[in-house]
Design a protein around this motif. Sequence first.
Motif, mmCIF file in Angstrom:
data_model
loop_
_atom_site.group_PDB
_atom_site.id
_atom_site.type_symbol
_atom_site.label_atom_id
_atom_site.label_comp_id
_atom_site.label_asym_id
_atom_site.label_seq_id
_atom_site.Cartn_x
_atom_site.Cartn_y
_atom_site.Cartn_z
ATOM 1 N N LYS B 18 0.833 -1.204 0.000
ATOM 2 C CA LYS B 18 0.000 0.000 0.000
ATOM 3 C C LYS B 18 0.867 1.252 0.000
ATOM 4 N N ILE B 19 1.942 1.218 0.793
ATOM 5 C CA ILE B 19 2.826 2.382 0.854
ATOM 6 C C ILE B 19 3.415 2.645 -0.531
ATOM 7 N N MET B 20 3.934 1.580 -1.160
ATOM 8 C CA MET B 20 4.582 1.734 -2.459
ATOM 9 C C MET B 20 3.603 2.275 -3.500
ATOM 10 N N SER B 74 8.057 -1.072 -5.607
ATOM 11 C CA SER B 74 9.251 -0.253 -5.379
ATOM 12 C C SER B 74 10.024 -0.035 -6.676
ATOM 13 N N ALA B 75 10.047 -1.044 -7.538
ATOM 14 C CA ALA B 75 10.771 -0.877 -8.806
ATOM 15 C C ALA B 75 10.046 0.124 -9.703
ATOM 16 N N ILE B 76 8.716 0.118 -9.612
ATOM 17 C CA ILE B 76 7.956 1.082 -10.425
ATOM 18 C C ILE B 76 8.307 2.504 -9.991
ATOM 19 N N ILE B 77 8.392 2.701 -8.669
ATOM 20 C CA ILE B 77 8.753 4.035 -8.167
ATOM 21 C C ILE B 77 10.110 4.452 -8.718
ATOM 22 N N THR B 78 11.080 3.546 -8.609
ATOM 23 C CA THR B 78 12.412 3.865 -9.112
ATOM 24 C C THR B 78 12.347 4.226 -10.591
ATOM 25 N N GLY B 79 11.589 3.437 -11.347
ATOM 26 C CA GLY B 79 11.450 3.715 -12.779
ATOM 27 C C GLY B 79 10.911 5.119 -13.039
ATOM 28 N N ILE B 80 9.847 5.448 -12.335
ATOM 29 C CA ILE B 80 9.250 6.779 -12.543
ATOM 30 C C ILE B 80 10.250 7.873 -12.171
#
Lengths: 436, 321
Positions: B18-20, B74-80
């Motif tokens: 949920k946080i991610m 978390s990987a999606i966040i890094t990607g963005i």
Amino acid sequence: MKLLSFKGGTHPLERKELSSDAHIKRVEPPEIVYLPLSQHTGAPSKVIIEKKDEVTVGMKIAEGDGKISVPLHSSVAGVFMGVVDYPHPLGEKKPAMKIKVDHEKTGEWEGKERDPESLSPEEIIKIVRESGIVGMGGAAFPTHFKLQPPPDKPIADLIINGAECEPFLTSDYRLMMERTEDILKGVDIIRRVLNPERIWISIESNKMDAVEKMKEAASTYPWAKITVHATKYPQGSEKQLVQSITGLEVPDGGLPFDVGAYVQNVGTAVAIYEAVRYSKPLYERIVTVTGSVREPSNFLVPIGTPFEYLIEQTSGVIGELKKIINGGPMMGIAQVTGEVPVIKGTTGILIQNEEEIIPGQTSACIRCASCIDICPLNLMSTELYKFISMDNFDRAEELGLLSCIECGTCSYVCPSNIPLTQYFKYGKAMIAKRRK
Amino acid sequence: MLQLSPAPHISSPKSTKKIMYGVIGALIPALVGSVFFFGWRALFLVVLSVLTAVATEWLFQLITHREITCSDGSAIITGILVAFNIPVNSPWWIAVVGSFFAIFVVKQLFGGLGYNIFNPALAGRAFLVASWPSLMTGKWSSPVHGFISGLDGMTQATPLTILNMSPSLELIQALNSQTMLKALFVGNVGGCLGETSCLLLLIGALFLFIKRYADWRISLSYIGSVFILSGIFYLVGVTPVNPVFHILSGGVILGGLFMATDMVTSPVTTKGVWIFGIGGGIFCVLIRIWGGYPEGVSYSILIMNMLTPLLDRLQPRIFGR
Ligand code: SF4
Ligand code: SF4
């Protein structure tokens, strides 16, 4: 109104409404009761009767062994069938006295009446021990021993714990609603033993009707002050309660009397009253049976009654029975079997079905610091966890592992569902083992 | 069969996933903004970057036989965030290389989520800047919706790079103007993909603060100390532009709201958190004014990431001790 509070803690869903309106109901004893010889902190009791002996309600059947121990009394009338190894709610099988119940002869308590005013503190302490009284809030520490703090540590603040911060549980609440006067009479007896400067009866703000009731009853006991506390877990923990009332921190590794405080649960106060006034030993107690059951209830139960028998009394489980918990959801212990008996420290039985159980799936610690923010003892939970999982117990000890009160709050808030508290119990056990 | 898991038997509704996904949601307004200001290529780069990040994580975990967690968000966040940190007209492979480096080297080689010392996206950006400096700082595109008048001749530069090129008095006046600051705030200026609209970033961050998915104390102390220190330097004449310009330009807002607050790479204690934010802000201003780069945000946060294990030793006083 300003609510008293402490640093840290959290707000789990209370779910007390399930059973809070259920009046205390006496249950008929089952066919057989099992009374474990170890129901309290300290040495187990020693059997003093023979197999096949007849027993009566409240009869002493085992003697306390040493200072930190108490006698045990039969909760029913019937026949003693011998000592058997029987499942225990605190884990593993332990010796228990098996008694076949004679329903005809099992009745309510009749004992000689006494005037508490006429007794000296020493006599009261003796009665409390003889009556087998232990802390009824769950810890089950022998009360007579606790009533004798070291003479160089006078008690300034006597705190009667009616916080009942564990979600779901309502046994103390019902007691405060239905036995208000008896609680105060019990406190009066404790007061006569300890001679405190101030007396507080502490209740969480989610039980305002109990607060009102207590205030009303307390009008005839001018020494009693009612404090209302923020509804926050673990408000009922001794150290947190002392802090929110006196502002003092119980020293690390110390006990409340180190800061002149003494905490006793409301249920214990009633037990003391009944023992002193009516010579009634502790052989029954109030147990909340709640969770996924059809009729969540507050039962007055003979000690030794198997959990499954009580679960039947609630008209059964909703859904598939998945977990039986001795105590509340935050600190309670999941049981291997429903055969386990109610013991003196059983505050409640929580039932969970397949929808209620939490998934065991954990993920990596994302260092969100929630566990640190909520720890009422200011411990760095995530660091403790890190070092314990690396078997570095020395570092964990330096970081204060031994101060952990195992309240479960950190595990509760952890978004990665890491069983932090379980790690801490393990780490503490490892340190204790190495010290030996 | 009865289940025997340890207490507690209930758990808070908060979960890592949920946080991610909350953080991803908080980045959406800024993403929409960058598409609006820079056109569809912005979206293309973000999608490409996210796909690279997730695929890299998946492949790594597959090959090393670890639990596959590439869908935890978390990987999606890094990607963005990698995409947010590159100019919109950079070649497509910049996004791919940046994300790959962020996930493979900075995150997974350090042990995966929770074990990385540096914020992957920031370290990815630092890697790109060091390897292809001209692509990362030289060429900037102006937003498709026009640019500030008075800066017409400078459409190839961001407001911040202008500052590094010994600008004329006129230009400085333009930079300090109300119009400029407003444009910086709303988003109508050249710059990296995600840096462009402070307003949209703030909206997203506000959601995170309310949900407690990000620590507002880090953002406040980081951005606040950039403001105060650059304000002092502005008053004594060390920097020609006012402190409002300093916090609104470049990546201060993006970095302060979304990258410094990365839970994994920021301290866990109250004291540590404040020092982290203030220290980061100070480094940022120092690098901007005396460093070789126009932008100090990434390095300032990376430096503080490095100091985090040390800051974590600032243990709070244990109850009763
Ligand atoms: S279980 Fe221990 S470490 Fe966790 S919150 Fe309670 S006291 Fe703190
Ligand atoms: S709450 Fe859980 S995830 Fe967050 S820092 Fe503590 S252990 Fe790590």
